[in-house]
Design a protein around this motif. Structure first.
Motif, mmCIF file in Angstrom:
data_model
loop_
_atom_site.group_PDB
_atom_site.id
_atom_site.type_symbol
_atom_site.label_atom_id
_atom_site.label_comp_id
_atom_site.label_asym_id
_atom_site.label_seq_id
_atom_site.Cartn_x
_atom_site.Cartn_y
_atom_site.Cartn_z
ATOM 1 N N GLU A 273 0.835 -1.210 0.000
ATOM 2 C CA GLU A 273 0.000 0.000 0.000
ATOM 3 C C GLU A 273 0.866 1.254 0.000
ATOM 4 O OE1 GLU A 273 -3.739 -1.979 2.487
ATOM 5 O OE2 GLU A 273 -3.249 0.144 2.754
ATOM 6 N N ALA A 274 1.972 1.212 0.739
ATOM 7 C CA ALA A 274 2.874 2.374 0.759
ATOM 8 C C ALA A 274 3.475 2.592 -0.623
ATOM 9 C CB ALA A 274 3.989 2.155 1.793
ATOM 10 N N ALA A 275 3.900 1.500 -1.265
ATOM 11 C CA ALA A 275 4.525 1.624 -2.587
ATOM 12 C C ALA A 275 3.528 2.198 -3.588
ATOM 13 C CB ALA A 275 5.017 0.253 -3.045
ATOM 14 N N LYS A 276 2.263 1.775 -3.467
ATOM 15 C CA LYS A 276 1.229 2.248 -4.409
ATOM 16 C C LYS A 276 0.967 3.739 -4.197
ATOM 17 C CE LYS A 276 -3.336 0.985 -6.109
ATOM 18 N NZ LYS A 276 -4.563 0.216 -5.854
ATOM 19 N N SER A 277 0.831 4.142 -2.940
ATOM 20 C CA SER A 277 0.489 5.547 -2.678
ATOM 21 C C SER A 277 1.696 6.466 -2.853
ATOM 22 C CB SER A 277 -0.081 5.715 -1.268
ATOM 23 O OG SER A 277 0.916 5.424 -0.294
ATOM 24 N N ALA A 278 2.894 5.884 -2.784
ATOM 25 C CA ALA A 278 4.106 6.708 -2.921
ATOM 26 C C ALA A 278 4.745 6.570 -4.282
ATOM 27 C CB ALA A 278 5.115 6.305 -1.842
ATOM 28 N N GLU A 279 3.975 6.058 -5.242
ATOM 29 C CA GLU A 279 4.541 5.836 -6.573
ATOM 30 C C GLU A 279 5.104 7.134 -7.149
ATOM 31 O OE1 GLU A 279 1.866 3.539 -8.957
ATOM 32 O OE2 GLU A 279 3.084 3.799 -10.756
ATOM 33 N N GLY A 280 6.341 7.023 -7.629
ATOM 34 C CA GLY A 280 6.985 8.199 -8.214
ATOM 35 C C GLY A 280 7.829 8.980 -7.229
ATOM 36 N N LEU A 281 7.660 8.725 -5.938
ATOM 37 C CA LEU A 281 8.452 9.441 -4.931
ATOM 38 C C LEU A 281 9.763 8.704 -4.675
ATOM 39 C CD1 LEU A 281 5.671 10.261 -2.292
ATOM 40 C CD2 LEU A 281 6.640 11.801 -4.008
ATOM 41 N N GLU A 282 10.780 9.470 -4.367
ATOM 42 C CA GLU A 282 12.083 8.856 -4.081
ATOM 43 C C GLU A 282 12.011 8.153 -2.726
ATOM 44 O OE1 GLU A 282 15.304 11.550 -4.986
ATOM 45 O OE2 GLU A 282 16.604 10.386 -3.650
ATOM 46 N N ARG A 283 12.553 6.970 -2.644
ATOM 47 C CA ARG A 283 12.417 6.144 -1.446
ATOM 48 C C ARG A 283 13.073 6.789 -0.211
ATOM 49 N NH1 ARG A 283 10.824 0.806 -1.923
ATOM 50 N NH2 ARG A 283 12.088 0.215 -0.143
ATOM 51 N N THR A 284 14.098 7.615 -0.446
ATOM 52 C CA THR A 284 14.774 8.238 0.701
ATOM 53 C C THR A 284 14.174 9.599 1.056
ATOM 54 O OG1 THR A 284 16.417 9.206 -0.779
ATOM 55 C CG2 THR A 284 16.966 7.089 0.243
ATOM 56 N N SER A 285 13.097 9.987 0.372
ATOM 57 C CA SER A 285 12.546 11.325 0.605
ATOM 58 C C SER A 285 11.608 11.339 1.804
ATOM 59 C CB SER A 285 11.791 11.810 -0.636
ATOM 60 O OG SER A 285 10.602 11.048 -0.803
ATOM 61 N N GLN A 290 6.525 9.627 4.671
ATOM 62 C CA GLN A 290 5.211 10.053 5.149
ATOM 63 C C GLN A 290 4.142 9.086 4.651
ATOM 64 O OE1 GLN A 290 4.385 12.490 7.220
ATOM 65 N NE2 GLN A 290 2.200 12.079 7.026
ATOM 66 N N LYS A 291 4.244 8.718 3.395
ATOM 67 C CA LYS A 291 3.263 7.774 2.822
ATOM 68 C C LYS A 291 3.373 6.433 3.533
ATOM 69 C CE LYS A 291 1.390 10.314 -0.390
ATOM 70 N NZ LYS A 291 -0.011 10.751 -0.198
ATOM 71 N N ARG A 292 4.598 6.034 3.811
ATOM 72 C CA ARG A 292 4.793 4.749 4.483
ATOM 73 C C ARG A 292 4.199 4.798 5.899
ATOM 74 N NH1 ARG A 292 7.208 0.055 4.215
ATOM 75 N NH2 ARG A 292 7.822 -0.834 6.202
ATOM 76 N N SER A 293 4.398 5.923 6.570
ATOM 77 C CA SER A 293 3.840 6.079 7.922
ATOM 78 C C SER A 293 2.329 5.992 7.899
ATOM 79 C CB SER A 293 4.245 7.424 8.529
ATOM 80 O OG SER A 293 5.620 7.465 8.737
ATOM 81 N N GLU A 294 1.717 6.598 6.854
ATOM 82 C CA GLU A 294 0.248 6.571 6.757
ATOM 83 C C GLU A 294 -0.243 5.147 6.528
ATOM 84 O OE1 GLU A 294 -0.511 9.322 3.588
ATOM 85 O OE2 GLU A 294 0.065 11.061 4.802
ATOM 86 N N ALA A 295 0.488 4.398 5.694
ATOM 87 C CA ALA A 295 0.089 3.011 5.434
ATOM 88 C C ALA A 295 0.240 2.182 6.711
ATOM 89 C CB ALA A 295 0.950 2.422 4.314
ATOM 90 N N TYR A 296 1.311 2.411 7.437
ATOM 91 C CA TYR A 296 1.556 1.686 8.685
ATOM 92 C C TYR A 296 0.468 1.993 9.704
ATOM 93 C CZ TYR A 296 4.214 -0.170 12.665
ATOM 94 O OH TYR A 296 4.620 -0.893 13.761
ATOM 95 N N ALA A 297 0.050 3.266 9.748
ATOM 96 C CA ALA A 297 -0.937 3.706 10.743
ATOM 97 C C ALA A 297 -2.246 2.923 10.595
ATOM 98 C CB ALA A 297 -1.184 5.202 10.608
#
Lengths: 336, 111
Positions: A273-285, A290-297
């Motif tokens: 889910e994080a990868a899908k919502s963060a598509e196009g964003l640099e992994r170290t950004s 933030q997207k990963r945190s939202e998916a984790y939440a």
């Protein structure tokens, strides 16, 4: 986080100098009211003092910069320790910067005064004997102390060693004597004060990894002792188990494996889910994190319950089959 | 360079390994020896317990001419354990956060 208490800006108050894993030295200036908010030290150009590798808070990324290295090239060394030291004996503090990865030490000269420092922004390698100062197995932090009582400051430093797992070799503590004179320090080849040892004991008997050292006359008997912080790693001796206990262990381990699979499945969902919502964003950004945190939440409550169950099972297993231990302490090496 | 310093230099050059720590034994060159290491207590707890890479530094923080122990860690948190006044045995009080001038725990930035 090696620390040094020093009146860095010569205002009569004690300051607290250190460096953190963000790659720069930090200072908390003292005053009559106490220590102030820590700030990063800047060079004469107004830039962060560093070796090469830093965490950039503005961009939310690790960066590798060459601007302070002798050849101008980035070297992937991160400053995690700093000391104030008047290298030239001219009355103002220069900086010694310790690197984590290769255990190197660099000096950065102060072209100003203590009250108005102008650090050059250029790192000069410190030698130990004829070779660059280089602690084996990664350096924690160096200390300046007159170890041999000849009136000048020597260097002692600890190393990390193997920081995880019950096997491997731990860290040590090393000495580099100052064989020069005031204003012209010459540091000698590294000597071992505390030798690294293989891990794998059944009880904590010494700091094994991440050895941060200070030297002080701890017991007031006139000689310097060593105080060393670090992790001890051991596995308590197992006792023989009855057949019933062995069966219990087997059952609990099977249950724990099932719980760990549940955890892996949930984390796979979080990652997808994080990868899908963060598509196009640099992994170290910052935005990706933030997207990963939202998916984790979304799955936090479920993950927490699974972790709690895993810990409960681990604890029950641990009562019968001792698990490897890794705990932090501070140790005294009293000089005889 | 005076004679005493020359002797120290010669000894330092000859002694490449000084110490064996945990066994409390002396090296063969007759160098520095330490007793077997012991964990330091702060109050009733072990000093530096449950800290991420505890880094101790000893400094007289309260002006009583006795070195206290300040412990930093990877998170940038700082605690101080004050040395008790009794000369022997050496003892420290419980670790407490080192505060800044605003009364907040002193905290260095780390990523």
């Amino acid at each position: 986080m090696g620390s040094q208490f020093v009146d860095f800006n010569a205002d009569g108050h004690l300051d607290y100098l250190t460096a953190t894993f963000d790659g720069s030295p930090h200072i908390s200036y003292g005053s009559t009211e106490g220590f102030g908010e820590p700030e990063r030290l800047k060079d004469a150009q107004g830039q962060r003092i560093l070796i090469s590798s830093i965490w950039n808070y503005e961009t939310g990324k690790h960066e590798n910069l060459g601007r302070s290295m002798p050849d101008g090239k980035p070297c992937r060394e991160r400053c995690i320790s700093a000391l104030a030291f008047d290298w030239e004996g001219d009355g103002d503090y220069d900086l010694l910067l310790g690197s984590y990865e290769n255990g190197h030490l660099y000096r950065q000269m102060n072209d100003g005064t203590n009250a108005e420092p102008r650090f050059s922004g250029r790192n000069i390698p410190v030698l130990a004997g004829d070779a660059p100062f280089a602690l084996p197995a990664k350096m924690t932090a160096p200390r300046l102390v007159d170890w041999d009582g000849d009136g000048d400051l020597d260097l002692i430093a600890g190393s990390f060693g193997s920081c995880w797992g019950p096997t491997g070799t731990g860290g040590g503590v090393y000495l580099s004597r100052n064989l020069g004179k005031k204003g012209q320090p010459v540091f000698g080849a590294l000597e071992t004060l505390i030798a690294p040892q293989p891990k794998g004991g059944t009880e904590p008997i010494r700091p094994d990894a991440g050895l941060y050292v200070d030297a002080v006359d701890y017991d007031g008997d006139g000689d310097l002792d060593l105080v060393v912080g670090g992790y001890s790693m051991w596995t308590p001796e197992a006792r023989p188990l009855t057949e019933e206990e062995q069966a219990t262990v087997a059952r609990l381990q099977k249950e724990r494996q099932a719980v760990q699979k549940q955890q892996a499945d949930v984390m796979a969902k979080v990652n997808a889910e994080a990868a899908k919502s963060a598509e196009g964003l640099e992994r170290t950004s910052k935005e990706y994190r933030q997207k990963r945190s939202e998916a984790y939440a979304k799955y936090r409550k479920q993950i927490s319950a699974i972790q709690k169950e895993s810990q409960r099972l681990a604890s029950q297993i641990g009562e019968l089959v001792p698990a490897p231990q890794r705990k932090s302490f501070v140790w005294l090496y009293e000089r005889l | 360079m005076n004679i005493a310093r020359l002797r120290r230099l010669a000894w330092a050059t000859a002694a490449s390994t000084i110490l064996l720590g945990s066994q409390g034994s002396a090296d063969e060159t007759g160098g520095v020896r330490f007793a077997a290491p012991e964990r330091i207590l702060a109050g009733d707890a072990f000093l530096g317990e449950e800290r991420l890479y505890p880094s101790p530094v000893l400094y007289d923080m309260d002006g009583d001419k006795l070195p206290d122990v300040v412990v930093g860690d990877l998170f940038g948190r700082v605690t101080v354990a004050h040395r008790s006044a009794a000369k022997s045995p050496v003892a420290f009080g419980a670790e407490k956060p080192l505060h800044d001038r605003d009364g907040k725990p002193l905290r260095f930035h780390n990523w």
